[in-house]
Structures are given as structure tokens and as C-alpha cells.
Design an enzyme around this catalytic site. Structure first.
Site, PDB file in Angstrom:
ATOM      1  N   GLU A 157      46.964  19.273  22.770  1.00  0.00           N
ATOM      2  CA  GLU A 157      47.782  18.813  23.889  1.00  0.00           C
ATOM      3  C   GLU A 157      47.051  19.051  25.209  1.00  0.00           C
ATOM      4  O   GLU A 157      47.655  18.998  26.274  1.00  0.00           O
ATOM      5  CB  GLU A 157      49.155  19.466  23.897  1.00  0.00           C
ATOM      6  CG  GLU A 157      49.184  20.967  23.925  1.00  0.00           C
ATOM      7  CD  GLU A 157      50.613  21.485  23.858  1.00  0.00           C
ATOM      8  OE1 GLU A 157      51.221  21.613  24.923  1.00  0.00           O
ATOM      9  OE2 GLU A 157      51.113  21.744  22.754  1.00  0.00           O
ATOM     10  N   CYS A 172      52.087  21.779  19.228  1.00  0.00           N
ATOM     11  CA  CYS A 172      51.250  22.750  18.522  1.00  0.00           C
ATOM     12  C   CYS A 172      50.989  22.432  17.051  1.00  0.00           C
ATOM     13  O   CYS A 172      50.327  23.215  16.372  1.00  0.00           O
ATOM     14  CB  CYS A 172      51.871  24.137  18.623  1.00  0.00           C
ATOM     15  SG  CYS A 172      52.058  24.740  20.320  1.00  0.00           S
ATOM     16  N   THR A 225      50.923  33.799  27.476  1.00  0.00           N
ATOM     17  CA  THR A 225      50.417  33.601  26.117  1.00  0.00           C
ATOM     18  C   THR A 225      49.498  32.398  25.956  1.00  0.00           C
ATOM     19  O   THR A 225      48.740  32.344  24.976  1.00  0.00           O
ATOM     20  CB  THR A 225      51.599  33.439  25.127  1.00  0.00           C
ATOM     21  OG1 THR A 225      52.423  32.345  25.556  1.00  0.00           O
ATOM     22  CG2 THR A 225      52.438  34.707  25.064  1.00  0.00           C
ATOM     23  N   ARG A 249      65.624  29.056  26.475  1.00  0.00           N
ATOM     24  CA  ARG A 249      66.237  29.642  25.281  1.00  0.00           C
ATOM     25  C   ARG A 249      66.294  28.675  24.105  1.00  0.00           C
ATOM     26  O   ARG A 249      66.463  29.099  22.963  1.00  0.00           O
ATOM     27  CB  ARG A 249      67.646  30.139  25.609  1.00  0.00           C
ATOM     28  CG  ARG A 249      68.624  29.057  26.039  1.00  0.00           C
ATOM     29  CD  ARG A 249      69.906  29.687  26.584  1.00  0.00           C
ATOM     30  NE  ARG A 249      70.856  28.688  27.051  1.00  0.00           N
ATOM     31  CZ  ARG A 249      71.812  28.173  26.289  1.00  0.00           C
ATOM     32  NH1 ARG A 249      71.917  28.546  25.020  1.00  0.00           N
ATOM     33  NH2 ARG A 249      72.663  27.295  26.780  1.00  0.00           N
ATOM     34  N   HIS A 255      53.294  29.380  12.456  1.00  0.00           N
ATOM     35  CA  HIS A 255      52.900  29.145  13.852  1.00  0.00           C
ATOM     36  C   HIS A 255      53.254  30.373  14.676  1.00  0.00           C
ATOM     37  O   HIS A 255      54.327  30.954  14.536  1.00  0.00           O
ATOM     38  CB  HIS A 255      53.597  27.907  14.408  1.00  0.00           C
ATOM     39  CG  HIS A 255      53.314  27.706  15.870  1.00  0.00           C
ATOM     40  ND1 HIS A 255      52.034  27.550  16.365  1.00  0.00           N
ATOM     41  CD2 HIS A 255      54.142  27.671  16.949  1.00  0.00           C
ATOM     42  CE1 HIS A 255      52.085  27.412  17.686  1.00  0.00           C
ATOM     43  NE2 HIS A 255      53.351  27.487  18.056  1.00  0.00           N
ATOM     44  N   ASN A 290      48.492  32.298  22.273  1.00  0.00           N
ATOM     45  CA  ASN A 290      48.929  31.078  21.601  1.00  0.00           C
ATOM     46  C   ASN A 290      47.938  29.957  21.879  1.00  0.00           C
ATOM     47  O   ASN A 290      47.871  29.446  22.997  1.00  0.00           O
ATOM     48  CB  ASN A 290      50.332  30.692  22.092  1.00  0.00           C
ATOM     49  CG  ASN A 290      50.863  29.442  21.421  1.00  0.00           C
ATOM     50  OD1 ASN A 290      50.271  28.923  20.479  1.00  0.00           O
ATOM     51  ND2 ASN A 290      51.996  28.957  21.908  1.00  0.00           N
TER      52      ASN A 290
END
Length: 350
Positions: A80, A112, A153, A199, A234, A266
Site C-alpha cells: 500500500e 496488509c 507501529t 475502535r 497478521h 507493522n
């Protein structure tokens, strides 16, 4: 049987600690590391991007096994953070590794999980007899807006897999996917940084899809978590994969070898492929590996993999390229100013 012929990984040496990011933006580093389980993340060098990372990972894969590059009939790069909006990364990778122009190539984008989607495509092409080998790559220099939760991350790295049916080091017995229209994370055309649904990233994003694909694979293969030596999920942080593994019935020791996010961050499209590579780095013939990726938007790909005797044969040389553990050693730490320069957040005006 279609499977993994070889694999390679590339991770930049540069790192920034989570506490350094928190120092600049006023966050509590202990709360962040405790909540996410991430202590530092990789940072690309000034001249590195998703394309250069993909090339290095692919070259490392070809170092481990003698493969004629002209036999690579497909190159797919999932990311991405492709360096061009209109100019395929896959063409650059194909030419850099010496693949013949007589190949199919394309860039994939599914947040991802684009790298695992590329593996599935290569599997189909190999199994149909259209190509001998396919090169599937997940590579990213992940973006996170300054001060945003993603910045703690979002990292850099990639993994490449040569897929074929010529004495694979690991057979892929089965794969399946679970996909819905769940916009928990997005980046519009022309925007530098992605946005996220906060969230909603956990539920109904990550957990619904990882559990959906995982349960589907277990149902279709008539297997249970105890039938696998290892598992890789993941890893946007350390908390999510540990929780989903526990909920599905996997034990901590099964996911430990592939859980590299605490000192890597990540790597988006590279996350689950790098976790699989770390597991293959220590795997033995007969070991079984469960893999499930996740990409926001949203979907997951699950795989049932079994390591073969070829991984210890004379045709495959695991030590010919650096493993994940070695690539994570001897980091060069940056302060926030140098990190911002490396990430292009600071640009010199003419």
C-alpha cells in the site's frame, strides 16, 4: 503439489523506539508499549522504498535456491506504499532479478494482505500449468501521520516467495479467504497518510475476518489448532495476534517464532509473510504451519502449510541469505528528527 520453492526477507537496519515518538508527541511510552506490545519499529533508509525492499527480498529468495530467473512467469508485488501511483513496482522487480520479459506482472493492493493475495494468484497459475514459477512479494514502507496512533507501529520491510511445484520446501495444502466491505482503514487518492476507524479496526475489522478465514480453513481441512506445529497471524501489534490465537485455540508457543512485531513494527503487506519467513527459518521437515493474514477493507487469507524434506536438502541453502532474526540484529537507532527525514516528513525547500 504447489508450494514454496524458496523465500527471502529484507528489513532495513534503521529503527526508532516507541518512547522516542512518545517523547515528541507527549504520549506515555509505557502505556503504548504495554497496550500494543511494540517497543521499536524499522525505518527505511533515505534511498529505500517498497520497490527496493521488494527487490532485496526477491534476491535473497533466489540466493537460497538455484533457480533460472527466466523460469519466473509471474511477478506480483503487494503493497500500500508503491512508489508510483501509475507505474508498476512488479516490472522493476522482475527486471532486477533477471526474469524474462515473457512474464505476467502486476501490483496488488489490499491493505496488509496484498502479499498473501499474490501468493494465492501464483498458486493458481502454477497449478494450472500456465507458469513454472511465480514470485509473490509483500513489501511496504508503511505510512502514519505525525502524532497519529499508526505512527507508533508503521514500519518498513518485505518478504518474497517463489511459488512452484518442483520439490517445494513447504507444500501449501489448502488456502481460503474471508472478505467483506468493512471500511475500517483507508487512504484516498492524493492523501499522504491513511485514516482509520479507530475502535472499529479491532471489531468488526481484524478479529471478524481473521477468525472468519481461520475457522473456514479449519472446517474445510477438518483440522484443529492442535494439528499445527506453528501459527502465524497478521501482526499490526503484538496484542491482536496473541488474542486471536488464544480465541481460536492456538497456544503461545505455536505463534512465538513468527511474532516479530515487538522489535519490527507493522510492515503492512510484509507483516504475515515476514512472520511466516521467521517460522520457516527454524522449521523442520514435517512441521505444519497455519497462516492467516488480514487486510483492512477488509479480508483475510488463510493457509495450511507443511514443511517438506527439501528444506534440509542440498538443493536449498537456508543460510545463503539472512534470516529474520539476523536482520533484526544490530539496529541503528534514530531520533525523531532523523526518523522524520528518513520518512520524508521533513523536506528541504529550494
Amino acid at each position: 503439489m504447489v508450494g514454496i520453492i524458496s523465500y527471502g526477507v529484507y528489513i532495513p537496519r534503521y529503527r526508532i523506539k516507541v518512547e522516542e515518538i512518545a517523547r515528541v508527541w507527549g504520549g506515555n511510552a509505557s502505556d503504548i508499549t504495554g497496550g500494543l506490545g511494540v517497543f521499536e519499529k524499522s525505518v527505511p533508509d533515505l534511498d529505500e522504498d517498497a520497490a527496493t525492499i521488494a527487490v532485496e527480498a526477491a534476491r535473497n529468495a533466489l540466493l537460497r535456491r538455484k533457480i533460472n530467473p527466466v523460469d519466473i512467469g509471474a511477478v506480483y508485488v503487494g503493497s500500500e506504499s508503491h512508489p508510483y501511483a501509475v507505474k508498476p513496482t512488479a516490472c522493476t522487480v522482475g527486471e532486477a532479478v533477471g526474469a524474462t520479459p515473457n512474464m505476467t506482472a502486476a501490483d496488488y493492493e489490499f491493505a496488509c494482505k496484498a502479499g498473501t493475495a499474490a501468493i494465492q494468484t501464483c498458486m493458481g497459475l502454477v497449478k494450472s500449468g500456465m507458469i513454472k514459477y511465480g514470485l509473490a512479494i509483500g513489501s511496504d514502507v508503511s505510512q502514519g501521520a505525525p502524532g497519529d496512533a499508526l505512527e507508533y507501529t508503521a514500519a518498513a520491510g518485505g518478504a518474497a516467495y517463489v511459488i512452484g511445484n518442483d520439490d517445494p520446501i513447504a507444500t501449501i495444502h489448502h488456502t481460503c479467504s474471508f472478505t467483506t466491505d468493512t471500511p475500517d482503514f483507508w487512504r484516498r487518492e492524493g492523501q499522504d497518510y491513511p485514516r482509520h476507524g479507530g475502535r472499529f479496526t479491532g471489531d468488526p475489522g481484524y478479529f471478524k475476518h481473521v477468525k472468519g478465514a481461520s475457522n473456514l480453513l479449519l472446517e474445510q481441512t477438518k483440522k484443529s489448532p492442535k494439528d499445527f506445529t506453528y501459527a502465524v497471524f497478521h501482526q499490526p501489534n503484538a496484542k491482536f495476534p496473541q488474542k486471536v490465537a488464544r480465541d481460536l485455540g492456538f497456544k503461545p508457543e505455536q505463534i512465538k517464532p513468527g511474532l516479530v512485531v515487538p522489535h519490527l513494527g507493522n510492515t503492512y503487506s510484509g507483516a504475515s509473510p515476514i512472520g511466516l519467513a521467521a517460522t520457516l527459518d527454524i522449521a523442520k521437515p514435517g512441521d505444519t504451519i497455519f497462516v492467516c493474514s488480514f487486510g483492512s477493507g477488509a479480508g483475510s487469507d488463510a493457509f495450511d502449510i507443511e514443511v517438506t524434506d527439501a528444506i534440509t536438502s542440498d538443493m536449498f541453502h537456508r543460510n545463503a541469505a539472512p534470516g529474520v532474526e539476523k536482520l533484526l540484529k544490530d539496529p541503528i537507532y534514530l531520533d525523531y528528527a532523523l526518523y522524520a527525514k528518513h520518512k520524508g516528513k521533513l523536506v528541504m525547500q529550494a
